[in-house]
Enzyme design. Structure first.
Site, PDB file in Angstrom:
ATOM      1  CE  LYS A 113      -4.277  -1.972   1.536  1.00 21.07           C
ATOM      2  NZ  LYS A 113      -5.485  -1.944   2.332  1.00 21.07           N
ATOM      3  CE  LYS A 196      -6.916  -7.830  -1.432  1.00 24.30           C
ATOM      4  NZ  LYS A 196      -7.494  -7.698  -0.135  1.00 24.30           N
ATOM      5  CE  LYS A 199     -13.250  -3.629   1.836  1.00 24.78           C
ATOM      6  NZ  LYS A 199     -13.816  -3.577   3.184  1.00 24.78           N
TER       7      LYS A 199
HETATM    8  P1  ATP Z   1      -8.541  -3.632   0.434  1.00 28.15           P
HETATM    9  O1  ATP Z   1      -8.302  -4.549  -0.711  1.00 28.15           O
HETATM   10  O2  ATP Z   1      -8.965  -2.270   0.070  1.00 28.15           O
HETATM   11  O3  ATP Z   1      -7.460  -3.675   1.455  1.00 28.15           O
HETATM   12  P2  ATP Z   1     -10.360  -5.591   1.099  1.00 28.15           P
HETATM   13  O4  ATP Z   1     -11.276  -5.647  -0.038  1.00 28.15           O
HETATM   14  O5  ATP Z   1      -9.237  -6.572   1.224  1.00 28.15           O
HETATM   15  O6  ATP Z   1      -9.794  -4.159   1.182  1.00 28.15           O
HETATM   16  P3  ATP Z   1     -10.804  -5.786   3.936  1.00 28.15           P
HETATM   17  O7  ATP Z   1     -11.666  -4.973   4.813  1.00 28.15           O
HETATM   18  O8  ATP Z   1      -9.368  -5.477   4.002  1.00 28.15           O
HETATM   19  O9  ATP Z   1     -11.236  -5.649   2.418  1.00 28.15           O
HETATM   20  O10 ATP Z   1     -11.057  -7.330   4.176  1.00 28.15           O
HETATM   21  C1  ATP Z   1     -12.146  -7.906   4.849  1.00 28.15           C
HETATM   22  C2  ATP Z   1     -12.003  -9.419   4.841  1.00 28.15           C
HETATM   23  O11 ATP Z   1     -12.210  -9.934   3.517  1.00 28.15           O
HETATM   24  C3  ATP Z   1     -10.613  -9.908   5.261  1.00 28.15           C
HETATM   25  O12 ATP Z   1     -10.759 -11.068   6.063  1.00 28.15           O
HETATM   26  C4  ATP Z   1      -9.941 -10.245   3.973  1.00 28.15           C
HETATM   27  O13 ATP Z   1      -8.945 -11.229   4.128  1.00 28.15           O
HETATM   28  C5  ATP Z   1     -11.111 -10.777   3.158  1.00 28.15           C
HETATM   29  N1  ATP Z   1     -10.887 -10.599   1.721  1.00 28.15           N
HETATM   30  C6  ATP Z   1     -10.687  -9.422   1.078  1.00 28.15           C
HETATM   31  N2  ATP Z   1     -10.545  -9.609  -0.234  1.00 28.15           N
HETATM   32  C7  ATP Z   1     -10.644 -10.954  -0.445  1.00 28.15           C
HETATM   33  C8  ATP Z   1     -10.593 -11.776  -1.612  1.00 28.15           C
HETATM   34  N3  ATP Z   1     -10.407 -11.258  -2.812  1.00 28.15           N
HETATM   35  N4  ATP Z   1     -10.751 -13.111  -1.462  1.00 28.15           N
HETATM   36  C9  ATP Z   1     -10.956 -13.654  -0.247  1.00 28.15           C
HETATM   37  N5  ATP Z   1     -11.028 -12.938   0.902  1.00 28.15           N
HETATM   38  C10 ATP Z   1     -10.870 -11.593   0.810  1.00 28.15           C
END
Ligand code: ATP
Ligand code: LTN
Length: 333
Positions: A113, A196, A199
């Site tokens: 990040k 992956k 968000k």
């Molecule tokens: P960012 O990518 O902006 O950091 P994020 O989409 O990863 O955000 P988080 O709030 O960081 O969202 O994650 C919430 C939960 O969802 C965490 O347990 C994370 O491991 C899981 N998670 C996020 N993206 C994925 C994905 N693509 N596949 C599986 N699990 C995910």
């Protein structure tokens, strides 16, 4: 005694996505019937990205509404907001004081990040983020932390900090384990199936959002990037796009990847995508409707979160006072 579970999610976007749901949130719901579950909307962690106050407020409420909509039941789970329980910051500071600078510098989420935004725009809070996360977890003495694969390193650090504290200052913390479901640990972006689903992706074209309309999600799935060839077969290295859709389909239907592959022998990608679109949108449709319903009654949401905070606070403040005492800090008499 019933084992305890804690997990958290950031209110950083308007909607959670399918990766969040299949990777983590669905396990949150399942664990409610077997475990003593604590779920936290980590609003303070969300301050590590640029803040728009009106939007953040809206997103915190939308996060609560979505968690209720997927089936988090406030009678079974303690659902609360991180900033309502000040012990998170207080224990976070203690962990900052037992974490090595080099150790924190090795966190890949920080490296990724901060690299993206450059040193001048990277805030110190992003660096200390994992220590606050360790506090979120260890305050509640959970055995399990259900998360997606990207959180494995943070949970490892949390375990190290718990063990380090215990060996220096006495057995205070339960050392938790990550609960990561292999098949859904990493759901990929539909347009860029080697990254992956996230968000913070630059484009949301490959991100299936829980609050998006069914029509929008059908469109995204039908235009998912697929691979050369025409067989619907699982091969992560050579067919990341189709493999990702197979993982999604298998996770939602509960069927094995092999049995889904068998259905599409002699058919093409088009038929397969159409069915994936249907099963995904039919799963998300009631979730979206329920979430929009919860958002109509803001006071009811606030009441649920307030009761959650009260229950969380009782556990957290007890742990914090044991921590302070173990460190030699004097109680206020
Ligand atoms: P960012 O990518 O902006 O950091 P994020 O989409 O990863 O955000 P988080 O709030 O960081 O969202 O994650 C919430 C939960 O969802 C965490 O347990 C994370 O491991 C899981 N998670 C996020 N993206 C994925 C994905 N693509 N596949 C599986 N699990 C995910
Ligand atoms: N860093 C996590 C969010 C998070 C979390 C937690 C997850 C903050 N505190 C405690 C589990 C337990 C993420 O998902 N990006």
């Amino acid at each position: 005694m019933t084992e305890r579970v804690l997990s958290g999610i950031q209110p950083t976007h308007d909607s959670f996505h399918l990766g969040n749901y299949l990777g983590a949130l669905r396990q949150w719901v399942e664990l409610q019937s077997t475990h003593d579950t604590y779920y936290c909307i980590v609003d303070l962690h969300a301050l590590t990205v640029e803040v728009d106050p009106a939007l953040l407020r809206k997103r915190i409420l939308a996060s609560a509404a979505q968690l209720l909509a997927i089936g988090i039941d406030p009678k079974k789970s303690t659902l609360f907001i991180q900033s309502h329980v000040p012990a998170h910051n207080q224990l976070g500071w203690v962990f900052e004081c037992i974490t090595g600078f080099g150790e924190a510098n090795r966190m890949t989420q920080f490296k990724d990040k901060s690299q993206k935004s450059g040193t001048d725009r990277t805030v110190v809070g992003l660096f200390t983020y994992p220590m606050l996360q360790a506090a979120d977890i260890l305050l509640y003495q959970p055995e399990l932390v259900p998360v997606g694969e990207d959180q494995r390193q943070h949970i490892e650090l949390t375990r190290d900090l718990a063990q380090r504290f215990n060996s220096r200052f006495g057995e205070v913390f339960t050392v938790p384990g990550a609960h990561i479901l292999k098949s859904t640990a990493k759901i990929m972006d539909l347009q860029e199936p080697t990254s992956k689903m996230s968000k913070s992706a630059t484009s949301l074209a490959g991100v299936i959002e829980l609050l998006d309309t069914p029509e929008a999600n059908v469109k995204k799935i039908k235009s998912a990037v697929t691979d050369t060839g025409r067989d619907v077969t699982f091969d992560e290295a050579n067919k990341p796009g189709i493999s990702n859709l197979l993982s999604i389909c298998s996770a939602i239907s509960g069927r094995t990847v092999a049995s889904i592959e068998a259905d599409y022998v002699g058919k093409g990608y088009g038929d397969f995508k159409k069915d994936v679109a249907e099963i995904v949108t039919e799963t998300l449709r009631p979730i979206r409707e329920a979430a929009l319903g919860y958002l109509h009654d803001e006071q009811a949401l606030l009441d649920i979160l307030s009761e959650g905070a009260q229950r969380a606070e009782a556990v957290a403040s007890k742990t914090l006072s044991i921590v302070y005492k173990s460190l030699g800090l004097l109680p206020r008499s």
